[in-house]
Motif scaffolding. Structure first.
Motif, short mmCIF file in Angstrom:
data_model
loop_
_atom_site.label_atom_id
_atom_site.label_comp_id
_atom_site.label_asym_id
_atom_site.label_seq_id
_atom_site.Cartn_x
_atom_site.Cartn_y
_atom_site.Cartn_z
N VAL A 66 0.84 -1.20 0.00
CA VAL A 66 0.00 0.00 0.00
C VAL A 66 0.87 1.25 0.00
O VAL A 66 0.58 2.23 -0.70
CB VAL A 66 -0.99 -0.02 1.18
CG1 VAL A 66 -1.70 1.32 1.34
CG2 VAL A 66 -2.01 -1.13 0.98
N GLY A 67 1.97 1.23 0.75
CA GLY A 67 2.88 2.37 0.76
C GLY A 67 3.49 2.63 -0.62
O GLY A 67 3.56 3.78 -1.08
N LEU A 68 3.92 1.57 -1.29
CA LEU A 68 4.48 1.71 -2.64
C LEU A 68 3.43 2.21 -3.63
O LEU A 68 3.70 3.12 -4.43
CB LEU A 68 5.05 0.38 -3.12
CG LEU A 68 6.36 -0.08 -2.49
CD1 LEU A 68 6.66 -1.52 -2.88
CD2 LEU A 68 7.49 0.85 -2.89
N LEU A 69 2.24 1.61 -3.57
CA LEU A 69 1.17 2.03 -4.49
C LEU A 69 0.84 3.50 -4.31
O LEU A 69 0.70 4.25 -5.29
CB LEU A 69 -0.09 1.18 -4.27
CG LEU A 69 -0.02 -0.27 -4.70
CD1 LEU A 69 -1.25 -1.03 -4.20
CD2 LEU A 69 0.11 -0.39 -6.20
N ALA A 87 1.40 6.50 -7.03
CA ALA A 87 0.23 7.27 -7.46
C ALA A 87 0.43 8.77 -7.21
O ALA A 87 0.09 9.60 -8.06
CB ALA A 87 -1.03 6.78 -6.74
N ARG A 88 0.99 9.12 -6.07
CA ARG A 88 1.24 10.54 -5.77
C ARG A 88 2.25 11.17 -6.72
O ARG A 88 2.26 12.37 -6.90
CB ARG A 88 1.75 10.69 -4.34
CG ARG A 88 0.67 10.62 -3.32
CD ARG A 88 1.22 10.96 -1.96
NE ARG A 88 0.12 11.05 -1.02
CZ ARG A 88 0.28 11.28 0.27
NH1 ARG A 88 1.48 11.42 0.77
NH2 ARG A 88 -0.76 11.35 1.06
N ASN A 89 3.11 10.33 -7.30
CA ASN A 89 4.12 10.83 -8.24
C ASN A 89 3.66 10.72 -9.69
O ASN A 89 4.48 10.80 -10.61
CB ASN A 89 5.43 10.09 -8.02
CG ASN A 89 6.15 10.61 -6.80
OD1 ASN A 89 6.65 11.72 -6.80
ND2 ASN A 89 6.17 9.82 -5.73
N GLY A 90 2.37 10.52 -9.89
CA GLY A 90 1.81 10.55 -11.23
C GLY A 90 1.93 9.26 -12.02
O GLY A 90 1.64 9.23 -13.21
N ALA A 107 -7.98 2.13 -2.58
CA ALA A 107 -7.95 3.39 -1.82
C ALA A 107 -6.61 4.11 -2.03
O ALA A 107 -6.57 5.34 -2.09
CB ALA A 107 -8.17 3.11 -0.33
N ALA A 108 -5.53 3.36 -2.16
CA ALA A 108 -4.21 3.97 -2.33
C ALA A 108 -3.98 4.53 -3.72
O ALA A 108 -3.25 5.49 -3.90
CB ALA A 108 -3.12 2.93 -2.02
N THR A 109 -4.63 3.94 -4.73
CA THR A 109 -4.34 4.32 -6.12
C THR A 109 -5.46 5.07 -6.81
O THR A 109 -5.23 5.76 -7.79
CB THR A 109 -4.05 3.07 -6.97
OG1 THR A 109 -5.22 2.26 -7.04
CG2 THR A 109 -2.89 2.27 -6.40
N GLY A 110 -6.70 4.88 -6.34
CA GLY A 110 -7.84 5.46 -7.04
C GLY A 110 -8.28 4.62 -8.24
O GLY A 110 -9.17 5.02 -8.98
N HIS A 111 -7.66 3.45 -8.40
CA HIS A 111 -8.01 2.55 -9.51
C HIS A 111 -8.46 1.21 -8.94
O HIS A 111 -7.90 0.75 -7.93
CB HIS A 111 -6.81 2.32 -10.43
CG HIS A 111 -6.32 3.56 -11.09
ND1 HIS A 111 -6.99 4.17 -12.11
CD2 HIS A 111 -5.23 4.31 -10.84
CE1 HIS A 111 -6.32 5.25 -12.49
NE2 HIS A 111 -5.25 5.37 -11.72
#
Length: 72
Positions: free
Chosen positions: A22-25, A29-32, A52-56
């Motif tokens: 989850v931390g990696l995902l 995701a935050r880095n685009g 929840a972590a990625t929005g996908h």
């Protein structure tokens, strides 16, 4: 070469695979980076954390790879 996948694994349950994943995902995701979590195994909660972590939407490979009568 750009990697297209990362596999997070450990020899036993309770070793922190979900937390690391989850931390990696979330970091990707935050880095685009368009990233999607994929889970193998009977724990059907993790794909919700991945989404929840990625929005996908996440994917559980057991639901894809196994005949529905084998899932419980």
């Amino acid at each position: 070469m750009t990697p297209r996948a990362i596999i997070v694994g450990a020899p036993r349950s309770g070793s922190g695979k979900t937390s690391v994943t989850v931390g990696l995902l979330r970091a990707f995701a935050r880095n685009g980076v368009k990233v999607r979590g994929v889970k193998s195994g009977p724990d059907y909660i993790d794909p919700g954390f991945h989404e929840a972590a990625t929005g996908h939407p996440a994917l559980n490979l057991d639901s894809w790879a196994m005949h529905p009568s084998l899932l419980s």
